[in-house]
Design an enzyme around this catalytic site. Structure first.
Site, PDB file in Angstrom:
ATOM      1  N   CYS A  91       0.811  -1.240   0.000  1.00  0.00           N
ATOM      2  CA  CYS A  91       0.000   0.000   0.000  1.00  0.00           C
ATOM      3  C   CYS A  91       0.840   1.284   0.000  1.00  0.00           C
ATOM      4  CB  CYS A  91      -0.958  -0.009   1.187  1.00  0.00           C
ATOM      5  SG  CYS A  91      -0.192  -0.473   2.739  1.00  0.00           S
ATOM      6  N   HIS A 123      -2.746   6.352   4.779  1.00  0.00           N
ATOM      7  CA  HIS A 123      -1.319   6.498   5.073  1.00  0.00           C
ATOM      8  C   HIS A 123      -0.836   7.853   4.553  1.00  0.00           C
ATOM      9  CE1 HIS A 123      -1.303   2.450   6.317  1.00  0.00           C
ATOM     10  NE2 HIS A 123      -0.686   1.856   5.309  1.00  0.00           N
TER      11      HIS A 123
HETATM   12  N1  LIG Z   1      -5.281  -3.318   5.437  1.00  0.00           N
HETATM   13  C1  LIG Z   1      -4.607  -2.711   4.478  1.00  0.00           C
HETATM   14  O1  LIG Z   1      -4.504  -1.486   4.460  1.00  0.00           O
HETATM   15  C2  LIG Z   1      -3.947  -3.511   3.378  1.00  0.00           C
HETATM   16  C3  LIG Z   1      -3.428  -2.803   2.300  1.00  0.00           C
HETATM   17  C4  LIG Z   1      -2.816  -3.497   1.250  1.00  0.00           C
HETATM   18  C5  LIG Z   1      -2.737  -4.874   1.315  1.00  0.00           C
HETATM   19  N2  LIG Z   1      -3.236  -5.545   2.385  1.00  0.00           N
HETATM   20  C6  LIG Z   1      -3.110  -7.016   2.371  1.00  0.00           C
HETATM   21  O2  LIG Z   1      -4.397  -7.594   2.189  1.00  0.00           O
HETATM   22  C7  LIG Z   1      -4.485  -8.817   2.912  1.00  0.00           C
HETATM   23  C8  LIG Z   1      -5.674  -8.741   3.866  1.00  0.00           C
HETATM   24  O3  LIG Z   1      -5.487  -7.643   4.741  1.00  0.00           O
HETATM   25  P1  LIG Z   1      -6.647  -7.072   5.664  1.00  0.00           P
HETATM   26  O4  LIG Z   1      -6.126  -5.799   6.205  1.00  0.00           O
HETATM   27  O5  LIG Z   1      -7.944  -7.097   4.957  1.00  0.00           O
HETATM   28  O6  LIG Z   1      -6.640  -8.174   6.854  1.00  0.00           O
HETATM   29  P2  LIG Z   1      -7.812  -8.594   7.834  1.00  0.00           P
HETATM   30  O7  LIG Z   1      -8.750  -7.461   8.084  1.00  0.00           O
HETATM   31  O8  LIG Z   1      -7.121  -9.192   8.994  1.00  0.00           O
HETATM   32  O9  LIG Z   1      -8.586  -9.721   7.011  1.00  0.00           O
HETATM   33  C9  LIG Z   1      -7.990 -10.954   6.676  1.00  0.00           C
HETATM   34  C10 LIG Z   1      -8.938 -11.750   5.820  1.00  0.00           C
HETATM   35  O10 LIG Z   1      -8.274 -12.949   5.388  1.00  0.00           O
HETATM   36  C11 LIG Z   1      -9.152 -14.050   5.606  1.00  0.00           C
HETATM   37  N3  LIG Z   1      -8.398 -15.274   5.847  1.00  0.00           N
HETATM   38  C12 LIG Z   1      -7.376 -15.464   6.695  1.00  0.00           C
HETATM   39  N4  LIG Z   1      -6.957 -16.751   6.637  1.00  0.00           N
HETATM   40  C13 LIG Z   1      -7.715 -17.370   5.706  1.00  0.00           C
HETATM   41  C14 LIG Z   1      -7.773 -18.685   5.176  1.00  0.00           C
HETATM   42  N5  LIG Z   1      -6.948 -19.648   5.590  1.00  0.00           N
HETATM   43  N6  LIG Z   1      -8.703 -18.969   4.228  1.00  0.00           N
HETATM   44  C15 LIG Z   1      -9.549 -18.010   3.804  1.00  0.00           C
HETATM   45  N7  LIG Z   1      -9.544 -16.740   4.266  1.00  0.00           N
HETATM   46  C16 LIG Z   1      -8.635 -16.420   5.210  1.00  0.00           C
HETATM   47  C17 LIG Z   1      -9.952 -13.653   6.823  1.00  0.00           C
HETATM   48  O11 LIG Z   1     -11.129 -14.415   6.871  1.00  0.00           O
HETATM   49  P3  LIG Z   1     -11.717 -14.934   8.264  1.00  0.00           P
HETATM   50  O12 LIG Z   1     -12.399 -13.769   8.893  1.00  0.00           O
HETATM   51  O13 LIG Z   1     -12.640 -16.028   7.869  1.00  0.00           O
HETATM   52  O14 LIG Z   1     -10.552 -15.437   9.065  1.00  0.00           O
HETATM   53  C18 LIG Z   1     -10.205 -12.180   6.530  1.00  0.00           C
HETATM   54  O15 LIG Z   1     -11.295 -12.035   5.653  1.00  0.00           O
HETATM   55  C19 LIG Z   1      -3.134  -9.015   3.593  1.00  0.00           C
HETATM   56  O16 LIG Z   1      -2.334  -9.837   2.775  1.00  0.00           O
HETATM   57  C20 LIG Z   1      -2.573  -7.608   3.664  1.00  0.00           C
HETATM   58  O17 LIG Z   1      -1.162  -7.597   3.679  1.00  0.00           O
HETATM   59  C21 LIG Z   1      -3.846  -4.897   3.412  1.00  0.00           C
END
Ligand SMILES: NC(=O)c1ccc[n+]([C@@H]2O[C@H](COP(=O)([O-])OP(=O)(O)OC[C@H]3O[C@@H](n4cnc5c(N)ncnc54)[C@H](OP(=O)(O)O)[C@@H]3O)[C@@H](O)[C@H]2O)c1
Length: 336
Positions: free
Chosen positions: A128, A240
């Protein structure tokens, strides 16, 4: 289009639902996936309730055109073959594949054509902080080559996911109520604090997040630019901010830079010091563009320029960028 969102319950997954709707993305059928924690939960998309399916190694992705994945690097690596085996294009938000030579790393304002060459059916969405920085750098690179970048980031709590954002709210409440503070998602209490560490440290003393900014910027921009970053978690909820210093091959005046940013794709110039107008994360959460302000000549280097940017990292830094990649593939008739 038959579209899938993997990680639908997460901060980025939820943003995908909003962005697809907001942009009127052509969705005929939407599938949502998660782990056993969210499987069975229902989310509404365009007045229709959709139940989250358990992500498994089966044939659920047959017929899917695009899969937006945001469920962490481990999940992306484990399920990439299952997701892509019937031809779905996987646009992945995790860090799993970003630096692989046979995976394009794409920001549509900078290198959209790279998305067309995807031997493994996977396109990676950059980190990001890198996405919002390269959108701004591109405007200057169009004028003259950028040789080096020094950047300090001010990264919001939600960059660490939905639960991290909840933890910050809870920490503020606990501090104000005089209660012990819960610390789970960050290394330290973030409320009333700054944490100069995002991701783990590498051998050279920089964190992985900082090295992502070095390596990913070069790959996206097809450039030999050198990037030295310090990434800091701040107690903002969303969006950010980055303080950026660049050195260019020839001097760029403030006026020239302002014009380039004002005309740059995906950018909004917000630079009016007399009226105290500059980008701030509190007011720019949920917005699409990257905002640029505080543009100044560097006082120590004739070829130096410094500025400040703010972008919503869940939107342009994640879901929006991925959807824009998909929109580009549709526009050039490369999918569907
Ligand atoms: N937040 C940001 O600003 C941002 C920006 C760019 C990229 N990212 C990337 O995007 C990804 C998600 O980030 P997030 O911030 O959305 O995290 P988050 O709010 O913690 O959400 C994680 C998601 O992944 C799912 N998940 C985890 N383990 C899984 C599995 N084994 N099978 C299927 N689903 C699974 C979770 O589902 P459950 O609820 O069912 O566990 C949840 O929907 C990460 O790789 C992160 O690095 C995030």
């Amino acid at each position: 289009m038959k579209v899938a969102i993997v990680g639908a319950s997460g901060a980025v997954g939820q943003e995908f639902l909003r962005v697809l709707d907001e942009r009127n993305f052509p969705v005929d059928e939407l599938l949502l996936f998660g782990s056993s924690r969210s499987a069975g939960r229902k989310y509404t998309f365009r007045d229709k309730e959709i139940e989250v399916k358990l992500l498994q190694h089966n044939d659920d992705f047959k017929g899917v055109d695009i899969a937006f994945t945001s469920a962490g690097a481990g999940t992306s690596k484990e399920f990439a073959d299952t997701i892509t085996k019937y031809g779905a294009v996987m646009i992945d938000n995790s860090s799993a594949f970003r630096m692989d030579a046979d995976i394009p790393l794409v920001v549509p304002e900078v290198n959209p054509e790279d998305a067309l060459n995807r031997p493994r059916g996977i396109i990676a969405n950059p980190n990001c902080t890198t996405i919002q920085m390269v959108v701004a750098l591109k405007a200057i690179e169009n004028l003259t080559h950028i040789k080096r970048v020094h950047v300090s980031t001010y990264q919001a709590a939600s960059g660490a996911g939905a639960a991290a954002m909840d933890e910050l709210y809870e920490q503020y409440r606990q501090v104000l109520a005089g209660e012990p503070v819960t610390v789970e998602k960050f290394a330290y209490q973030l409320a009333f604090n700054l944490i100069p560490q995002i991701d783990v440290f590498t051998d050279n003393g920089y964190t992985k997040e900082e090295m992502k900014m070095y390596n990913e910027t070069r790959k996206i921009m097809h450039s030999d630019v050198k990037v030295s970053a310090t990434c800091v978690r701040v107690p903002a909820l969303r969006s950010h901010s980055e303080s950026i210093w660049i050195e260019t091959e020839r001097p760029v005046s403030v006026e020239e830079a302002r014009k380039a940013f004002a005309e740059g794709e995906g950018l909004v110039l917000m630079d009016n010091p007399e009226k105290k107008e500059y980008p701030m994360p509190l007011f720019l959460a949920g917005k699409d563009p990257v905002y640029v302000g505080r543009i100044r000549k560097d006082l120590t280097n004739e070829n130096g320029l410094t500025f400040w940017i703010v972008g919503d990292q869940i939107k342009k830094g994640a879901a929006l960028n991925a959807v824009q990649i998909a929109e580009y593939l549709i526009k050039v008739k490369n999918i569907g």
